[in-house]
Structures are given as structure tokens and as C-alpha cells.
Design a protein around this motif. Structure first.
Motif, PDB file in Angstrom:
ATOM      1  N   LEU A 141      -0.038   6.803   9.446  1.00 21.15           N
ATOM      2  CA  LEU A 141       0.818   5.649   9.201  1.00 21.15           C
ATOM      3  C   LEU A 141       1.060   4.869  10.492  1.00 21.15           C
ATOM      4  CD1 LEU A 141       3.473   7.059   6.714  1.00 21.15           C
ATOM      5  CD2 LEU A 141       1.301   5.934   6.248  1.00 21.15           C
ATOM      6  N   TYR A 142       1.236   5.614  11.596  1.00 15.89           N
ATOM      7  CA  TYR A 142       1.471   4.939  12.874  1.00 15.89           C
ATOM      8  C   TYR A 142       0.238   4.174  13.343  1.00 15.89           C
ATOM      9  CZ  TYR A 142       5.861   7.415  13.811  1.00 15.89           C
ATOM     10  OH  TYR A 142       7.141   7.876  13.775  1.00 15.89           O
ATOM     11  N   SER A 143      -0.951   4.728  13.078  1.00 17.30           N
ATOM     12  CA  SER A 143      -2.149   4.086  13.620  1.00 17.30           C
ATOM     13  C   SER A 143      -2.674   2.975  12.719  1.00 17.30           C
ATOM     14  CB  SER A 143      -3.247   5.129  13.878  1.00 17.30           C
ATOM     15  OG  SER A 143      -3.712   5.643  12.663  1.00 17.30           O
ATOM     16  N   LEU A 144      -2.186   2.931  11.477  1.00 20.74           N
ATOM     17  CA  LEU A 144      -2.602   1.841  10.594  1.00 20.74           C
ATOM     18  C   LEU A 144      -1.880   0.554  10.997  1.00 20.74           C
ATOM     19  CD1 LEU A 144      -2.568   3.680   7.163  1.00 20.74           C
ATOM     20  CD2 LEU A 144      -4.573   2.781   8.314  1.00 20.74           C
ATOM     21  N   PRO A 145      -2.501  -0.591  10.735  1.00 19.18           N
ATOM     22  CA  PRO A 145      -1.833  -1.834  11.128  1.00 19.18           C
ATOM     23  C   PRO A 145      -0.664  -2.182  10.214  1.00 19.18           C
ATOM     24  CG  PRO A 145      -3.951  -2.313  10.111  1.00 19.18           C
ATOM     25  CD  PRO A 145      -3.843  -0.827  10.182  1.00 19.18           C
ATOM     26  N   LEU A 146       0.375  -1.345  10.284  1.00 14.56           N
ATOM     27  CA  LEU A 146       1.555  -1.555   9.446  1.00 14.56           C
ATOM     28  C   LEU A 146       2.767  -1.682  10.341  1.00 14.56           C
ATOM     29  CD1 LEU A 146       0.998   1.372   6.935  1.00 14.56           C
ATOM     30  CD2 LEU A 146       0.761  -1.037   6.384  1.00 14.56           C
ATOM     31  N   LYS A 147       3.736  -2.492   9.896  1.00 10.44           N
ATOM     32  CA  LYS A 147       4.994  -2.538  10.635  1.00 10.44           C
ATOM     33  C   LYS A 147       5.834  -1.356  10.172  1.00 10.44           C
ATOM     34  CE  LYS A 147       5.668  -6.873   9.626  1.00 10.44           C
ATOM     35  NZ  LYS A 147       5.516  -8.155   9.255  1.00 10.44           N
ATOM     36  N   MET A 148       6.725  -0.895  11.037  1.00  8.83           N
ATOM     37  CA  MET A 148       7.591   0.222  10.656  1.00  8.83           C
ATOM     38  C   MET A 148       8.423  -0.142   9.424  1.00  8.83           C
ATOM     39  SD  MET A 148       6.851   2.597  12.685  1.00  8.83           S
ATOM     40  CE  MET A 148       5.329   2.149  13.500  1.00  8.83           C
ATOM     41  N   ALA A 176       0.827  -1.203   0.000  1.00  9.45           N
ATOM     42  CA  ALA A 176       0.000   0.000   0.000  1.00  9.45           C
ATOM     43  C   ALA A 176       0.861   1.253   0.000  1.00  9.45           C
ATOM     44  CB  ALA A 176      -0.928  -0.001   1.218  1.00  9.45           C
ATOM     45  N   ILE A 177       1.890   1.255   0.845  1.00  8.22           N
ATOM     46  CA  ILE A 177       2.786   2.417   0.936  1.00  8.22           C
ATOM     47  C   ILE A 177       3.545   2.576  -0.377  1.00  8.22           C
ATOM     48  CG2 ILE A 177       4.800   3.364   2.135  1.00  8.22           C
ATOM     49  CD1 ILE A 177       2.541   3.334   4.000  1.00  8.22           C
TER      50      ILE A 177
END
Lengths: 287, 334
Positions: A80-87, A3-4
Motif C-alpha cells: 500500500l505504501y509503495s503504490l501511488p496512493l495517498k494515505m 481500488a482500496i
């Protein structure tokens, strides 16, 4: 990560950034092709990439400047931080999108020697190795500049700082060549390098004590060497510099000497700076 | 369901959130209330994984936000104070990006976007660039983003700030609607907003929870008595004398600064005894013009609680309150 990646890539090509950068890089590669192959009749396409390396000095800062600086400024980093994504998803998604912009002119220019080959004897192996190294060099620079974008909130500042760092990386050896008092010069460079290492340790770990300890140990070692045998500094620092200045090792490669260490160096820089970017992004929530 | 245990967040020496604990039950609307700088945004940022905590635990549907961030974040939709919008995308592109980032399948994305767009009233602007939208519409895009993919918990940080009155009404009714399907937590420093929308109110001041209850209970807890304001014509002392005969009357104050032979009586009593008071006044032939009950409203409670920097409760009250909290929550579920 997908997505990113898609969002960033789309970002480059909905605006004009992606097109302009690709156009400039292709124009410069075209210009050097004309000068070397047409005007001077050299069948050495690798020189084209050797010259086009200078374009990377501003190409890379421009593709990386908004990667993180803009998110921070627009407060979209919160999303981005609150989405279920890893850093790591965030950092790698952005990094690969930037690499795609770099890969585009590389891919297009790969056709040129094929088109020209009936007019001269091209060493294709050398040309495509040079192209691969050119891309790897760009990838390493992109990782460094992405890291810088992560540290700033203003994309212009990110671009300028990145540009200065790349410029130094490119011309440091030339500058050192004209400075007479070389032991002093190398000592200063070593002190700066220690400061940078300390800063990086602090940025990645946010542990001030650890960063201080690392810097102090390195400085103490430097002072000890300076007192006992100052000439070693020039030899060791000079030797290390020759090995780690990203542009210098590229120029050596263009002359036909591909060393494994060059590829290892580029890949290490990529891994190191993407890793540090992930760490800084992770630590930022502790800020 | 969210469990927050002893959550503490320090910025250097400053403690923004000071060891707070609370539980968020499913299917209710919670309001975080507190003056600016009380720690509302910090708490929300920690719950949503945007910020780490100095100490404490946040467990979302059984997943610790620090140990299993991805799983925990999947249960949450978050609208930060400033809507995090990529302004050079269209609404549709933006929602597609968020859907993908939330890990939704292609089919899920194409199914849920029209639903979310309809709910937030964005149908007319789906193909417009976000930067061309008004503040109210941008806020809706922010909410649409948060509720995309139907997360169980929706967290909204000051969702009505900066909107015009009409937009505020619209957003509030949207939030109420969301409350039917999702657990909603919103923060606000506007009391009327919280008391209008929320089932439960958590009042935060200086990083501590000073009260947590439903709006009625909060008012009930702080209003052990009522004050009835009576305007009489004639001799106020005679009226006061007559009224003082009633057992329920605790105290009477007289304000005779009014003109036209009128005065005001403030009668403090245990309960609303207007009918009895009226009877006595009529029996004694005293003409009264009006009679109103004054209740301490939420505004007063809020000021009382937050003025003291979170020390409105004595330790005993705190302990007593901690005991009642669970009971009340059970009642709420029934």
C-alpha cells in the motif's frame, strides 16, 4: 481510493464476516421488532434501533479489526505504501467499505416500518431520524475502532480493545451513577482523559515533548481547579461527559429530542478519527 | 533515473543508512550487495516511499519521493522482501486490485495482465487462490505485481531468498529479461547472483557505500596482480631460481608439503605470464604437472570491503574513485 474500497468490500463478502454480521444485526433488529411491535403492540419502531445499538458494541469492532492490523501482520502495508496512493485514499477507502457493511442491515431494516405501517400509527419522521442517527453513531464508532486497528498488529487485540472502549463509552455514566465519591471519581476520569489526549497527541505527531507539554498543562489546570474549587470538576467533567458519550446522546435523541449537537458530535468524531488515522499512517513511515 | 543524495536514516541512535549518494541510470540492472543488516532494505524502502528518511533526497525521474510521492511512485514497481500478497485473493483478482491501485485504466488493466502473467509464467494458476501457491509461484506473483503497468523502474528486495535452486534459476532469468525493458535494482547478499545478473554492483556495508562499479571493474580494481600456482616435480628451489630470472615475476613462494616428490610454487606477477613461465621451466628441464591462475574473485573483494565496516577505502581512494565513477557511467551508456 476506489481500488482500496473495492478490495475491502470484496474482503468482507468473499469470507463469511460480512454475511454473518449482517445476519446477526438483522436477526437482532427482527427480534426487537417482534418483541416491541408484535408482542407488546407498540407502534414505536425507534425503540427497535435503541435496543439494536447494543449490537453495535461487537458489530463495529469486528468490521474494523482487520482493516489495518491484518495489513501490518501480513506485511501487505508495504504494498500500500509503495503504490501511488495517498494515505487518505487508503484510510477513506477502508473506512467507506466498513460503512457499507454497516449500511446494509440499516437499509434492509428501513423497509420494516413501511411493511408494518398499516397495523399502527408510526411516527416515520422520528423512526427515520433515529435510523439516521443510528447509522451516524455506527459511523463514529467505526472511525474510533478503525483508529484502534491501525495501532495494533493483531486483529483479535484490535477487536478486544475496541470492544472495551465501546463498552466503557456505553456504561460510563451508569458506573458513575453508582459511585458515591463523585468528585474523586470525576477527577480520576479527568486524569484518564488527559492521559488519553496526551497519548493521541503523541500518536498523531510523534512529538513526545508536545504531548508532554499538553498533558502537563491540562494536569496543572486540573490540580489548580481541584485546590480552588473542587466541585467545578464534577460539574464541568460531568457536563462534558453528558455531551460526548456517544451512546448517551443517542438515547436522548430516541426520546424525541434531536439536538444539532448530536449530529455535530458524531460527524466531528468521524472527521477527527479518520484524520488521526491518516496522520498515524503518514507518521508510521517515520517510525 | 534515480538520484539519491546524502540519504540518511536513523532508528533512534542506530544509523541504518549513513549519508549515501548514488545515481541509477536507465536501462541497466543494478545489484545492491551487502551482508545482512547493511542497510539494503532500508535504502530500498526509502526509495519506494515506504519509509521516510532522516535526511537526504531521493529524486525519481525528476519527482522527489517525499514532496511528490504519488508521481514518483508511479515510476516504480516494488517487490519487498516478503511478497505483499493478499492470500485469500486469486492471482487475477490480486493483479486487478494492484492495477486499479496503480491508477491504470480498465482497458490498460485487461491488456497488461495477460502480458505480465505470461512473462512471469503464471498462466496456469491465474484462478487459484494465492495461499494455495508454492513459495516460488508466490514470488512470481510478487514480481508480476511489481511490473504491472510497465513501470520504468523495478525494485526487487532479495527476490530469490527462500526459493529452491530450480526456482532461483528461473527467477534470475526472468530478472535478466526484465532488464531489457526496465531499469532493475535488486538486492542480495549472494555474490554469485549479483555478479551473474547485474551490470552494476553497489556494495553496501554498515550503511555506507563501499564500492560501486561493474563486476569486471571491481575485480580489475582490486587485482593489480595475479598469482600463478605451478605444481612441479623435482627440486622446487631450482625451479624457483630459474623463474626468478623473469622480470615480470614479483615474488615466489614454495610449498613443499606435497607427497610424491612434488611441490607447489606460487608466483606473483603483474599479469598472466603462464606462457613465459612454461617456456623457462621446459628450457631448464623441470617437469611441471599443472599451472593455474588464481584471481581474487568477487567473494574476496566483498569480504575485504565489508569486513572493515566500510573502511576499505582510504580517503584518497574514495576521492579518486568518485572521479572515475562518472566516466565509467558514460562509458556504460555508449
Amino acid at each position: 481510493m476506489g481500488a482500496i474500497f473495492r478490495k475491502e468490500l470484496r474482503g468482507y463478502f468473499t469470507g463469511i464476516t460480512g454475511y454473518i454480521l449482517t445476519a446477526i444485526m438483522l436477526f437482532m433488529i427482527g427480534y426487537y421488532t417482534v418483541s416491541y411491535c408484535f408482542s407488546y403492540h407498540y407502534a414505536v419502531f425507534e425503540y427497535v434501533y435503541a435496543s439494536a445499538v447494543l449490537v453495535l458494541l461487537f458489530f463495529v469492532p469486528v468490521i474494523t479489526m482487520r482493516l489495518f492490523a491484518e495489513e501490518k501482520k501480513q506485511k501487505t502495508d508495504r504494498l500500500l505504501y509503495s503504490l501511488p496512493l495517498k494515505m487518505s485514499d487508503i484510510v477513506l477507502g477502508k473506512y467507506f467499505a466498513a460503512l457499507c457493511v454497516l449500511a446494509l442491515p440499516c437499509a434492509v431494516s428501513a423497509i420494516y416500518p413501511l411493511l408494518l405501517h398499516s397495523y399502527g400509527n408510526f411516527n416515520f419522521r422520528l423512526i427515520y431520524t433515529t435510523l439516521a442517527c443510528f447509522f451516524l453513531l455506527g459511523a463514529a464508532l467505526t472511525a474510533i475502532c478503525m483508529f484502534i486497528s491501525l495501532l495494533t498488529e493483531n486483529q483479535i487485540a484490535a477487536a478486544i480493545i475496541s470492544f472495551v472502549i465501546l463498552l466503557l463509552n456505553h456504561f460510563l455514566n451508569n458506573i458513575l451513577g453508582v459511585v458515591p465519591a463523585s468528585v474523586t471519581a470525576y477527577t480520576i476520569i479527568t486524569v484518564v482523559a488527559i492521559a488519553i489526549i496526551g497519548l493521541l497527541v503523541w500518536l498523531v505527531t510523534k512529538n513526545g515533548i508536545l504531548a508532554d507539554i499538553v498533558s502537563i498543562i491540562l494536569l496543572a489546570a486540573l490540580i489548580a481547579v481541584r485546590i480552588i474549587k473542587p466541585t467545578i470538576i464534577e460539574k464541568v467533567a460531568g457536563g462534558i461527559l453528558d455531551k460526548i458519550l456517544l451512546f448517551d446522546v443517542f438515547y436522548i435523541m430516541v426520546d424525541g429530542m434531536l439536538e444539532l449537537s448530536t449530529v455535530v458530535l458524531y460527524l466531528s468524531v468521524v472527521v477527527l478519527f479518520t484524520f488521526m488515522s491518516i496522520q498515524v499512517l503518514e507518521r508510521r513511515r517515520w517510525a | 533515473m534515480i538520484e539519491v543524495k546524502n540519504l540518511t536514516r536513523k532508528y533512534g541512535e542506530h544509523t541504518a543508512v549513513d549519508s549515501i549518494s548514488f545515481n541509477i541510470e536507465d536501462g541497466r540492472i543494478y545489484g545492491f550487495l551487502g551482508p545482512n543488516g547493511a542497510g539494503k532494505t532500508t535504502t530500498m524502502n526509502i526509495i519506494t516511499g515506504c519509509l521516510s528518511a532522516t535526511d537526504g533526497q531521493v529524486i525519481i525521474n525528476g519527482h522527489d519521493i517525499f514532496d511528490e510521492p504519488v508521481k514518483a511512485k508511479k515510476c516504480i514497481g516494488y517487490l519487498p522482501e516478503i511478497p505483499p500478497l493478499y492470500t485469500d485473493m486469486t492471482v487475477l483478482e490480486y493483479l486487478r486490485f494492484v492495477g486499479r491501485a496503480k491508477g491504470l485504466k480498465r482497458a490498460q488493466i485487461s491488456a497488461s495482465i495477460p502480458d505480465v502473467v505470461a512473462k512471469t509464467g503464471l498462466s496456469d494458476v491465474t484462478n487459484k487462490l494465492i495461499k494455495t501457491l508454492s513459495k516460488g509461484y508466490q514470488q512470481r506473483v510478487g514480481i508480476a505485481q511489481a511490473i504491472l503497468g510497465d513501470p520504468q523502474i523495478v525494485i526487487l528486495d532479495e527476490p530469490t531468498v527462500g526459493l529452491d535452486p530450480k526456482q532461483i534459476v528461473e527467477i534470475r532469468s526472468l530478472i535478466k529479461e526484465l532488464g531489457q525493458k526496465h531499469t532493475v535494482i535488486l538486492s542480495s547478499h549472494i555474490l554469485s547472483e549479483v555478479s551473474e545478473i547485474c551490470d552494476e554492483i553497489i556494495i553496501i556495508s554498515a550503511g555506507k557505500i563501499v564500492a560501486s562499479d561493474s563486476a569486471e571493474n571491481l575485480m580489475g580494481r582490486f587485482n593489480s596482480h595475479v598469482i600463478i600456482e605451478i605444481t612441479v616435480k623435482g627440486d622446487p628451489d631450482r625451479a624457483a631460481e630459474a623463474l626468478a630470472g623473469l622480470d615480470e615475476v614479483l615474488e615466489i613462494e614454495i610449498d613443499d608439503s606435497l607427497t610424491g616428490g612434488m611441490s607447489k610454487l606460487f608466483v606473483k606477477a603483474d599479469s598472466d605470464i603462464r606462457a613465459e613461465l612454461a617456456d623457462i621451466l621446459v628450457q631448464n628441464g623441470i617437469a611441471y604437472i599443472s599451472m593455474n591462475v588464481e584471481r581474487a574473485n568477487l567473494e574476496d573483494i566483498f569480504l575485504k570491503l565489508t569486513d572493515n565496516g566500510g573502511e576499505a577505502f582510504t580517503a584518497e581512494e574514495d576521492a579518486a574513485y568518485a572521479g572515475t565513477e562518472e566516466n565509467e557511467e558514460e562509458e556504460g551508456d555508449e
